[in-house]
Design an enzyme around this catalytic site. Structure first.
Site, short mmCIF file in Angstrom:
data_model
loop_
_atom_site.label_atom_id
_atom_site.label_comp_id
_atom_site.label_asym_id
_atom_site.label_seq_id
_atom_site.Cartn_x
_atom_site.Cartn_y
_atom_site.Cartn_z
N CYS A 1 -20.27 37.79 10.56
CA CYS A 1 -19.00 37.72 10.07
C CYS A 1 -18.00 36.49 8.81
O CYS A 1 -18.20 35.68 9.33
CB CYS A 1 -18.03 37.55 11.63
SG CYS A 1 -16.03 37.82 11.57
N CYS B 1 -14.85 35.04 10.07
CA CYS B 1 -15.47 34.05 11.09
C CYS B 1 -15.87 32.22 10.36
O CYS B 1 -15.43 31.30 11.10
CB CYS B 1 -16.50 34.69 11.80
SG CYS B 1 -16.64 35.36 12.90
#
Length: 283
Positions: free
Chosen positions: A35, A38
């Site tokens: 991600c 993230c």
């Protein structure tokens, strides 16, 4: 491993998160290695967890490795942040928000900054001249937030005002990576105190010979050692005004040394005033 942020899994979620959240808000960050947002959010939350120093805890959950936790908390996209406190889900957000918005979010859910309030109390006591009481409050604040370097440097300043320079010097011997500029300024100010001397003979020398630049610079150092910073600055500036080239610009160097020692909020106005005066004198 930080005491304020840590990785958790299904196996230790009960102890690391649910039980801890009975005492302090726990921010649970659901993330995954693939991600991209993230990779922005997680280090920012880790940095803020250190900065807030236990006012909240950060629990990081790899949602790929712990799908049961992600499902239980209704995580549909990542990054997803949930806040647990005293058995309740009290707040949440999704996505990598800007730092300002995250700080505002954390300020809503974090425990009160007891150390910050005590610092304000100590500052008020200093303003009233109640230095011993201020120092006692700062000791209490440091015990509540032992990682807060600003509190420790507040204590250094009070110790110096109390004339307890050996204790101030010992406290300044630590590592102040987060407050390096202020710590260096206090070290420079403490060094000024080593120039303590009786001002009367120096003033007498100047009364006899106003162009005794060496005496005037010694007097500047003596004033600084007594905390008479405006007089110290005036004396050094007078040397620049009378002979800017004396001893290869010794007057200007003395002023720069004083500016360094006085850097910080308390003396900002004074330093700015004399930087302007120095500039005007040299131009």
């Amino acid at each position: 491993m930080s005491q304020f942020s840590f990785d958790v899994s299904l196996q230790d979620f009960q102890t690391q998160v649910l039980e801890a959240a009975m005492q302090v808000p726990v921010v649970v960050d659901f993330w995954a290695p693939w991600c991209e947002p993230c990779k922005v959010l997680k280090p920012l939350l880790e940095k803020l967890a250190e900065e807030y120093k236990g006012r909240f805890l950060l629990a990081k959950v790899n949602s790929d490795e712990n799908p049961e936790l992600a499902q239980h908390f209704g995580v549909r996209s990542i990054p997803s942040v949930k806040v647990l406190y005293q058995g309740q889900l009290v707040d949440e957000f999704n996505g990598a928000l800007p730092e300002g918005q995250i700080r505002a979010f954390l300020d809503r859910i974090a425990l009160p900054d007891a150390g910050g309030n005590l610092r304000e109390e100590a500052a008020a006591l200093v303003a009233e001249g109640r230095l011993d009481e201020a120092l006692a409050v700062l000791v209490q604040a440091s015990q509540a937030n032992p990682q807060d370097q600003a509190i420790q440097l507040d204590a250094v300043e009070v110790l110096m005002q109390l004339g307890r320079n050996d204790e101030a010097r010992q406290l300044l011997g630590g590592d102040y990576a987060d407050q390096a500029e202020r710590a260096n300024a206090l070290r420079a100010r403490l060094a000024l105190l080593d120039g303590a001397a009786d001002v009367a003979p120096l003033e007498a020398r100047l009364a006899a010979n106003a162009d005794d630049h060496a005496a005037r610079l010694e007097l500047s150092a003596a004033y600084a050692a007594q905390g008479r910073f405006r007089e110290a600055l005036d004396a050094a500036l007078e040397v620049v005004s009378r002979d800017r080239f004396y001893e290869q610009g010794a007057g200007r160097q003395a002023l720069l040394k004083l500016f360094e020692a006085l850097s910080g909020e308390q003396h900002d106005d004074l330093v700015r005033e004399y930087r302007r005066k120095l500039s005007a004198t040299l131009n």
